[in-house]
Write a protein that holds these residues in place. Structure first.
Motif, PDB file in Angstrom:
ATOM      1  N   HIS A 120       2.156  53.281  69.017  1.00  0.00           N
ATOM      2  CA  HIS A 120       2.028  51.820  69.063  1.00  0.00           C
ATOM      3  C   HIS A 120       3.383  51.156  68.843  1.00  0.00           C
ATOM      4  CE1 HIS A 120       0.360  47.840  68.699  1.00  0.00           C
ATOM      5  NE2 HIS A 120       0.916  47.712  67.491  1.00  0.00           N
ATOM      6  N   ALA A 121       4.140  51.650  67.879  1.00  0.00           N
ATOM      7  CA  ALA A 121       5.448  51.069  67.573  1.00  0.00           C
ATOM      8  C   ALA A 121       6.368  51.139  68.794  1.00  0.00           C
ATOM      9  CB  ALA A 121       6.072  51.775  66.383  1.00  0.00           C
ATOM     10  N   LYS A 122       6.397  52.279  69.459  1.00  0.00           N
ATOM     11  CA  LYS A 122       7.268  52.440  70.631  1.00  0.00           C
ATOM     12  C   LYS A 122       6.852  51.492  71.750  1.00  0.00           C
ATOM     13  CE  LYS A 122       9.371  55.859  73.723  1.00  0.00           C
ATOM     14  NZ  LYS A 122       9.914  54.817  74.530  1.00  0.00           N
ATOM     15  N   GLN A 123       5.558  51.341  71.962  1.00  0.00           N
ATOM     16  CA  GLN A 123       5.067  50.444  73.011  1.00  0.00           C
ATOM     17  C   GLN A 123       5.533  49.006  72.751  1.00  0.00           C
ATOM     18  OE1 GLN A 123       0.802  50.115  73.155  1.00  0.00           O
ATOM     19  NE2 GLN A 123       0.864  48.482  74.660  1.00  0.00           N
ATOM     20  N   ILE A 124       5.370  48.522  71.522  1.00  0.00           N
ATOM     21  CA  ILE A 124       5.754  47.151  71.189  1.00  0.00           C
ATOM     22  C   ILE A 124       7.278  47.009  71.190  1.00  0.00           C
ATOM     23  CG2 ILE A 124       5.667  45.346  69.412  1.00  0.00           C
ATOM     24  CD1 ILE A 124       2.998  45.797  70.913  1.00  0.00           C
ATOM     25  N   TYR A 125       7.977  47.984  70.651  1.00  0.00           N
ATOM     26  CA  TYR A 125       9.444  47.964  70.622  1.00  0.00           C
ATOM     27  C   TYR A 125      10.003  47.925  72.052  1.00  0.00           C
ATOM     28  CZ  TYR A 125      14.206  49.771  70.017  1.00  0.00           C
ATOM     29  OH  TYR A 125      15.564  49.959  70.076  1.00  0.00           O
ATOM     30  N   ASP A 126       9.506  48.780  72.930  1.00  0.00           N
ATOM     31  CA  ASP A 126       9.965  48.794  74.322  1.00  0.00           C
ATOM     32  C   ASP A 126       9.652  47.465  75.013  1.00  0.00           C
ATOM     33  OD1 ASP A 126      10.944  51.372  74.033  1.00  0.00           O
ATOM     34  OD2 ASP A 126       9.223  52.320  75.041  1.00  0.00           O
ATOM     35  N   TYR A 127       8.461  46.941  74.773  1.00  0.00           N
ATOM     36  CA  TYR A 127       8.081  45.657  75.364  1.00  0.00           C
ATOM     37  C   TYR A 127       9.038  44.553  74.894  1.00  0.00           C
ATOM     38  CZ  TYR A 127       5.577  41.420  76.474  1.00  0.00           C
ATOM     39  OH  TYR A 127       5.258  40.169  76.959  1.00  0.00           O
ATOM     40  N   PHE A 128       9.340  44.533  73.592  1.00  0.00           N
ATOM     41  CA  PHE A 128      10.251  43.544  73.012  1.00  0.00           C
ATOM     42  C   PHE A 128      11.611  43.582  73.713  1.00  0.00           C
ATOM     43  CE2 PHE A 128      13.649  42.938  69.787  1.00  0.00           C
ATOM     44  CZ  PHE A 128      13.464  41.589  69.520  1.00  0.00           C
ATOM     45  N   ASN A 129      12.173  44.762  73.886  1.00  0.00           N
ATOM     46  CA  ASN A 129      13.478  44.893  74.536  1.00  0.00           C
ATOM     47  C   ASN A 129      13.426  44.466  75.998  1.00  0.00           C
ATOM     48  OD1 ASN A 129      14.840  45.861  72.214  1.00  0.00           O
ATOM     49  ND2 ASN A 129      13.960  47.880  72.566  1.00  0.00           N
ATOM     50  N   GLU A 130      12.362  44.815  76.689  1.00  0.00           N
ATOM     51  CA  GLU A 130      12.206  44.397  78.091  1.00  0.00           C
ATOM     52  C   GLU A 130      12.052  42.884  78.191  1.00  0.00           C
ATOM     53  OE1 GLU A 130      12.657  46.024  80.972  1.00  0.00           O
ATOM     54  OE2 GLU A 130      13.328  47.626  79.648  1.00  0.00           O
ATOM     55  N   LYS A 131      11.344  42.284  77.251  1.00  0.00           N
ATOM     56  CA  LYS A 131      11.174  40.832  77.235  1.00  0.00           C
ATOM     57  C   LYS A 131      12.532  40.141  77.117  1.00  0.00           C
ATOM     58  CE  LYS A 131       9.060  36.873  76.876  1.00  0.00           C
ATOM     59  NZ  LYS A 131       8.242  36.292  77.939  1.00  0.00           N
ATOM     60  N   ILE A 132      13.376  40.634  76.230  1.00  0.00           N
ATOM     61  CA  ILE A 132      14.707  40.051  76.062  1.00  0.00           C
ATOM     62  C   ILE A 132      15.493  40.161  77.372  1.00  0.00           C
ATOM     63  CG2 ILE A 132      16.935  40.309  74.897  1.00  0.00           C
ATOM     64  CD1 ILE A 132      15.313  41.067  72.370  1.00  0.00           C
ATOM     65  N   LYS A 133      15.393  41.303  78.036  1.00  0.00           N
ATOM     66  CA  LYS A 133      16.089  41.482  79.316  1.00  0.00           C
ATOM     67  C   LYS A 133      15.597  40.476  80.349  1.00  0.00           C
ATOM     68  CE  LYS A 133      16.955  46.416  78.670  1.00  0.00           C
ATOM     69  NZ  LYS A 133      16.552  47.777  79.082  1.00  0.00           N
ATOM     70  N   THR A 134      14.281  40.246  80.399  1.00  0.00           N
ATOM     71  CA  THR A 134      13.746  39.289  81.377  1.00  0.00           C
ATOM     72  C   THR A 134      14.193  37.867  81.075  1.00  0.00           C
ATOM     73  OG1 THR A 134      11.650  38.861  80.226  1.00  0.00           O
ATOM     74  CG2 THR A 134      11.683  40.703  81.796  1.00  0.00           C
ATOM     75  N   LEU A 135      14.606  37.618  79.842  1.00  0.00           N
ATOM     76  CA  LEU A 135      15.110  36.296  79.455  1.00  0.00           C
ATOM     77  C   LEU A 135      16.616  36.170  79.719  1.00  0.00           C
ATOM     78  CD1 LEU A 135      13.067  35.893  76.159  1.00  0.00           C
ATOM     79  CD2 LEU A 135      12.676  34.709  78.338  1.00  0.00           C
ATOM     80  N   GLY A 136      17.198  37.186  80.334  1.00  0.00           N
ATOM     81  CA  GLY A 136      18.580  37.103  80.782  1.00  0.00           C
ATOM     82  C   GLY A 136      19.633  37.589  79.805  1.00  0.00           C
ATOM     83  N   VAL A 137      19.229  38.388  78.816  1.00  0.00           N
ATOM     84  CA  VAL A 137      20.178  38.892  77.828  1.00  0.00           C
ATOM     85  C   VAL A 137      20.330  40.402  77.995  1.00  0.00           C
ATOM     86  CG1 VAL A 137      20.617  39.175  75.348  1.00  0.00           C
ATOM     87  CG2 VAL A 137      19.659  37.032  76.205  1.00  0.00           C
ATOM     88  N   GLU A 161      26.574  33.975  75.876  1.00  0.00           N
ATOM     89  CA  GLU A 161      26.442  35.125  76.776  1.00  0.00           C
ATOM     90  C   GLU A 161      26.673  36.439  76.043  1.00  0.00           C
ATOM     91  OE1 GLU A 161      28.938  34.363  80.192  1.00  0.00           O
ATOM     92  OE2 GLU A 161      27.645  32.709  80.827  1.00  0.00           O
ATOM     93  N   GLY A 162      26.186  36.491  74.785  1.00  0.00           N
ATOM     94  CA  GLY A 162      26.297  37.697  73.979  1.00  0.00           C
ATOM     95  C   GLY A 162      25.243  38.729  74.351  1.00  0.00           C
ATOM     96  N   SER A 163      25.357  39.899  73.756  1.00  0.00           N
ATOM     97  CA  SER A 163      24.437  41.013  73.997  1.00  0.00           C
ATOM     98  C   SER A 163      23.692  41.367  72.721  1.00  0.00           C
ATOM     99  CB  SER A 163      25.225  42.241  74.465  1.00  0.00           C
ATOM    100  OG  SER A 163      25.906  41.970  75.654  1.00  0.00           O
ATOM    101  N   ILE A 164      22.705  42.236  72.864  1.00  0.00           N
ATOM    102  CA  ILE A 164      21.918  42.708  71.725  1.00  0.00           C
ATOM    103  C   ILE A 164      21.959  44.226  71.668  1.00  0.00           C
ATOM    104  CG2 ILE A 164      19.528  43.028  70.915  1.00  0.00           C
ATOM    105  CD1 ILE A 164      18.991  40.137  71.654  1.00  0.00           C
ATOM    106  N   LEU A 165      22.157  44.742  70.450  1.00  0.00           N
ATOM    107  CA  LEU A 165      21.938  46.164  70.176  1.00  0.00           C
ATOM    108  C   LEU A 165      20.679  46.218  69.334  1.00  0.00           C
ATOM    109  CD1 LEU A 165      22.752  49.132  70.346  1.00  0.00           C
ATOM    110  CD2 LEU A 165      24.062  48.797  68.246  1.00  0.00           C
ATOM    111  N   SER A 166      19.619  46.793  69.876  1.00  0.00           N
ATOM    112  CA  SER A 166      18.304  46.839  69.236  1.00  0.00           C
ATOM    113  C   SER A 166      18.016  48.254  68.750  1.00  0.00           C
ATOM    114  CB  SER A 166      17.239  46.400  70.250  1.00  0.00           C
ATOM    115  OG  SER A 166      15.947  46.544  69.732  1.00  0.00           O
ATOM    116  N   ILE A 167      17.723  48.376  67.448  1.00  0.00           N
ATOM    117  CA  ILE A 167      17.481  49.676  66.828  1.00  0.00           C
ATOM    118  C   ILE A 167      16.087  49.681  66.200  1.00  0.00           C
ATOM    119  CG2 ILE A 167      18.294  51.315  65.078  1.00  0.00           C
ATOM    120  CD1 ILE A 167      20.401  50.732  67.221  1.00  0.00           C
ATOM    121  N   SER A 168      15.255  50.648  66.552  1.00  0.00           N
ATOM    122  CA  SER A 168      13.933  50.761  65.921  1.00  0.00           C
ATOM    123  C   SER A 168      14.117  51.160  64.456  1.00  0.00           C
ATOM    124  CB  SER A 168      13.066  51.783  66.662  1.00  0.00           C
ATOM    125  OG  SER A 168      13.659  53.055  66.625  1.00  0.00           O
ATOM    126  N   GLN A 169      13.313  50.546  63.575  1.00  0.00           N
ATOM    127  CA  GLN A 169      13.531  50.729  62.136  1.00  0.00           C
ATOM    128  C   GLN A 169      12.204  50.636  61.384  1.00  0.00           C
ATOM    129  OE1 GLN A 169      16.837  51.017  60.874  1.00  0.00           O
ATOM    130  NE2 GLN A 169      15.901  51.560  58.950  1.00  0.00           N
TER     131      GLN A 169
END
Length: 147
Positions: free
Chosen positions: A101-118, A70-78
């Protein structure tokens, strides 16, 4: 996509001395996007990351996933993860995706993780950020959606 994943006891990101995201136990991710990356790349890495068995169980073996703990993620664009240093003395960033393009994919990635319950915290896309964390282990992995 390229991601440097580090198991963290704690992590925080700030912009202009103001904390924008912070977590306790979990993963600190540096996330790079290239031109060809799609939502499929983000889906693959999101699923892989939250299910990697890199946290210790009661016997001290890396047997538990982020979801298990039940850990969390800190996601940093790089974008600098796509820096090519083969020629000259200045990195070439031609392989890094353009910001839109990078922001679109990065935002999608973070939202995907949230939908997976993290739980996910982020920095500010495109900003100069200060990142502080305590690497747990240390455990550091480099992941790439291109296999």
């Amino acid at each position: 996509m390229k991601i440097v994943l580090q198991r963290a006891k704690n992590a925080a990101v700030s912009v202009d001395a103001e904390i924008k995201g912070q977590i306790d136990r979990g993963l600190m991710l540096l996330v790079g996007v290239t031109h060809e990356d799609t939502e499929k790349d983000a889906d693959y890495l999101a699923e892989k990351i939250i299910n990697l068995r890199i946290f210790e169980d009661e016997n001290g073996k890396m047997n538990l996933s982020l979801k298990d703990t039940e850990g969390s993620i800190l996601s940093i664009s790089q974008f600098t993860l796509y820096g090519d240093t083969k020629k000259g003395r200045r990195p070439n960033f031609m392989e890094a995706a353009k910001p839109d393009h990078a922001k679109q994919i990065y935002d999608y990635f973070n939202e995907k993780i949230k939908t997976l319950g993290v739980h996910v915290q982020t920095g500010v896309f495109g900003a100069m950020m200060d990142v502080e964390f305590t690497n747990d282990g240390p455990v550091t992995l480099i992941m790439d959606s291109r296999v």
